[in-house]
Design an enzyme around this catalytic site. Sequence first.
Site, PDB file in Angstrom:
ATOM      1  N   ASP A 260      47.976 -41.989  -7.530  1.00 60.37           N
ATOM      2  CA  ASP A 260      46.880 -42.507  -7.699  1.00 60.37           C
ATOM      3  C   ASP A 260      46.861 -43.966  -7.283  1.00 60.37           C
ATOM      4  O   ASP A 260      47.672 -44.850  -7.152  1.00 60.37           O
ATOM      5  CB  ASP A 260      46.367 -42.219  -8.929  1.00 60.37           C
ATOM      6  CG  ASP A 260      45.569 -41.074  -9.302  1.00 60.37           C
ATOM      7  OD1 ASP A 260      46.093 -39.977  -8.559  1.00 60.37           O
ATOM      8  OD2 ASP A 260      45.328 -40.635 -10.537  1.00 60.37           O
ATOM      9  N   HIS A 418      51.616 -43.231  -9.816  1.00 57.10           N
ATOM     10  CA  HIS A 418      50.681 -44.289  -9.046  1.00 57.10           C
ATOM     11  C   HIS A 418      51.482 -44.922  -7.953  1.00 57.10           C
ATOM     12  O   HIS A 418      52.751 -45.202  -8.181  1.00 57.10           O
ATOM     13  CB  HIS A 418      50.321 -45.272 -10.078  1.00 57.10           C
ATOM     14  CG  HIS A 418      49.308 -44.826 -10.925  1.00 57.10           C
ATOM     15  ND1 HIS A 418      49.722 -44.063 -12.074  1.00 57.10           N
ATOM     16  CD2 HIS A 418      48.109 -44.796 -11.277  1.00 57.10           C
ATOM     17  CE1 HIS A 418      48.713 -43.630 -12.886  1.00 57.10           C
ATOM     18  NE2 HIS A 418      47.661 -44.271 -12.323  1.00 57.10           N
TER      19      HIS A 418
END
Length: 457
Positions: A260, A418
């Site tokens: 993300d 991430h």
Amino acid sequence: MRRPLAWGLALALAGAGMLTLRHLPGHGPVQAPEAAAAALAAPPGPAWKGDPLLEALRSDLRLHRQLVLLFANEASLKGRDLTRALDAGHRLHHDRRDLVHQINLTLAKLSAQPAADRDPRIRTLLDWMEGDPELLDLDRLAFRDTLRLLLHGLGQDGSTGGLALQARLTRDLATLDHLEREVDAEYRGVFGAPGQPATGGRRERWDAYVTELRHRVSVADLLPHGVEPTPLPGPGPAAGGPKELFGTELPDKVLILSFDDGPHRLYTAEIMAILKQQRVPALFFQVGRNLGTQDASGQVRLGHLAPLTAELAHEGFVVGNHSYSHAQLSKETGAPLDLEIRETDQLLQAIPGAHSQLFRFPYGARTPLQLQALTPFHLRSVLWNIDSLDWADPVPSSVADRVLKVIAHERRGIILFHDIHDRAGKVLPVLIPKLRAEGYTFAGLDAKGELVTAVNP
């Protein structure tokens, strides 16, 4: 369409009595994240009495410390306590994402300035990082991204001043590597590592750091008061749309990697290289403001990170929509909600091969109303059931161990990482072979959200 910075958090870090933190000598109180980010976004002028970038980095360090403390006793957090910690952590992460976005933009501009303007300012930042007596040794783990971005920005500068700064940045990064290896080795000694039993010992350096932080930061003040946080609902159907994907519906021993908040100028490419080498598919949910802008007439203008997204698509990775500004969309309705979805959707359409029907709500925060807002765009919500917490944990072995423990319990799922910092890139080369050896298969989703099963090489 450009917009002001959005904060809107119940956990207002600027509130009186919110935080107990010693002031750094010569600097005054640490700015709240929203004030620090706004200072970076504002045009500089003679009214500035200090360097807004330095103030922003000090504010980011404060958020780093708060996240470390929130999850320092993670193993003991259960039920309501875990929900409260995650609720507070997501709010801190929200503030940090907006702040770091402005920091990264400012670092890129600083690196491009003439040496006469650039070099003194960078030296001031490094003087603070290296020498401020109020900083703790392990605080410096929070500076890695800034140091790497500065070094990257100076990479083509062959001037005497530029080379001197590159050498200094390289030394500082080597110091951080040494610190990280020490706390990582402590963790492995106590808890073991993939394929390695625990050898005993204590996390002396890490525990001393946490103890000192507790003298400076009040954890109780970080947790929500008065209103009980509500656990996020499980997967469900959007009105008139496809069922959300959560990870629990996957076949036994099937895993999907997802990343993300990118693209990032350094870490997205590094993660992509690891995945290609390991022949592992993955999903990348990207924030629109990292890709470009849309003016009042609807004209899309792609930014300098958009080619990274194009390369991801070219290499066969699936890219999804993660909103435009990483807002907490459960608090948005009407036109603002539509804009968060629409702008990123149109930016991805402008990048060859990058558009898909996948959407991930930031923090997983959504209600049936927000799910319904996906329907006009033919988007499908994709969540996760395995959170690496790499956004809160700076110790790679701890991140890897957490993921392995949750996988052992779930036996299937979508893993949340991430690609905006280096933790995922450090743990993937360990996790992927370990999980494959245990019989797990890494799969992907196609652009419509249908499972694409990969065969282990």
